[in-house]
Scaffold this motif. Structure first.
Motif, mmCIF file in Angstrom:
data_model
loop_
_atom_site.group_PDB
_atom_site.id
_atom_site.type_symbol
_atom_site.label_atom_id
_atom_site.label_comp_id
_atom_site.label_asym_id
_atom_site.label_seq_id
_atom_site.Cartn_x
_atom_site.Cartn_y
_atom_site.Cartn_z
ATOM 1 N N GLY A 1 1.228 -1.135 -0.342
ATOM 2 C CA GLY A 1 -0.266 0.074 0.016
ATOM 3 C C GLY A 1 0.703 0.942 0.448
ATOM 4 O O GLY A 1 0.182 1.972 0.318
ATOM 5 N N GLY A 2 2.305 0.556 -0.499
ATOM 6 C CA GLY A 2 2.774 2.401 -0.492
ATOM 7 C C GLY A 2 3.957 2.522 0.721
ATOM 8 O O GLY A 2 4.896 3.419 0.637
ATOM 9 N N GLU A 3 3.260 1.613 1.483
ATOM 10 C CA GLU A 3 4.597 2.113 2.818
ATOM 11 C C GLU A 3 5.132 0.917 3.019
ATOM 12 O O GLU A 3 4.824 -0.055 3.514
ATOM 13 C CB GLU A 3 3.368 2.527 4.041
ATOM 14 C CG GLU A 3 2.528 3.648 3.689
ATOM 15 C CD GLU A 3 2.556 4.631 4.561
ATOM 16 O OE1 GLU A 3 2.229 3.973 5.533
ATOM 17 O OE2 GLU A 3 1.067 5.051 4.369
ATOM 18 N N CYS A 4 6.374 1.346 3.973
ATOM 19 C CA CYS A 4 7.216 -0.140 4.423
ATOM 20 C C CYS A 4 6.076 -0.255 6.170
ATOM 21 O O CYS A 4 5.857 0.763 6.636
ATOM 22 C CB CYS A 4 8.465 0.463 4.883
ATOM 23 S SG CYS A 4 9.909 -0.319 5.991
ATOM 24 N N PRO A 5 5.881 -1.371 5.593
ATOM 25 C CA PRO A 5 5.769 -1.623 7.801
ATOM 26 C C PRO A 5 6.731 -1.588 8.399
ATOM 27 O O PRO A 5 7.862 -0.723 7.874
ATOM 28 C CB PRO A 5 5.765 -3.346 7.553
ATOM 29 C CG PRO A 5 6.427 -3.498 6.604
ATOM 30 C CD PRO A 5 6.586 -2.371 5.493
#
Length: 187
Positions: A19-23
């Motif tokens: 979703g476009g983000e690093c966890p």
């Protein structure tokens, strides 16, 4: 060049999948504090060195598989003295995982090795902001400040690192005749 393109593709694919983000990076803060406590109680430099290697296991535990792959490749490039290639990898890692301290710390180390202390310092500050007990980043900051000839700040920063790990090899910099010898000690 192919490896860089491959890393970029991996990060883009991972970003899309996430979703476009690093966890968030795994939270090892309690484990780090436990190991630091053990280091502070160590009876020898060798015992402290063994414990310190455990800290690296926590710090180098990236948020996901893609980030881990880029971190590992950048660190391999560092060991091979491919500093610019390592910096490219760490740039990618920081862009993807801006809240992961080790990306900043490793990029700072690569810049430190290049003697680009001005570039290293903000990355070390960010790594410490994200991971306040990152002994390696704190001692790296002290060495970077020394490289910038900011002696008093370097001394204070090294003392902060030594509070966490009194066995750091950098402690000799504070010894009589060392470059960070406390003021007034040279008389």
């Amino acid at each position: 060049m192919k490896q860089i393109a491959f890393a970029f593709i991996l990060l883009v694919a991972s970003t899309a999948a996430n979703g476009g983000e690093c966890p968030a990076a795994p939270d090892h803060s309690a484990d780090v504090l436990d190991v630091i406590s053990q280091i502070q109680q160590a009876e020898s430099e060798q015992a402290a060195r063994v414990l310190s290697s455990r800290l690296w296991e926590y710090w180098a535990d990236a948020p996901d598989e893609s980030a881990q792959e880029v971190l590992d490749r950048g660190m391999t490039r560092l060991r091979a003295a491919d500093l610019l290639g390592a910096i490219e990898d760490f740039d990618s890692l920081v862009a993807y995982c801006p809240f992961y301290a080790e990306g900043y710390n490793q990029r700072a180390f690569a810049n430190y090795l290049r003697q680009d202390f001005e570039a290293a310092l903000p990355d070390l500050d960010k790594a410490i902001e994200l991971s306040p007990n990152h002994v390696a980043a704190i001692s790296g900051r002290a060495l970077t400040l020394l490289g910038l000839n900011r002696i008093e700040e370097a001394r204070e920063t090294l003392n902060a690192a030594l509070e966490l790990n009194p066995w750091l090899s950098e402690r000799h910099l504070l010894a009589p005749g060392g470059p960070l010898e406390p003021a007034g000690q040279d008389i």
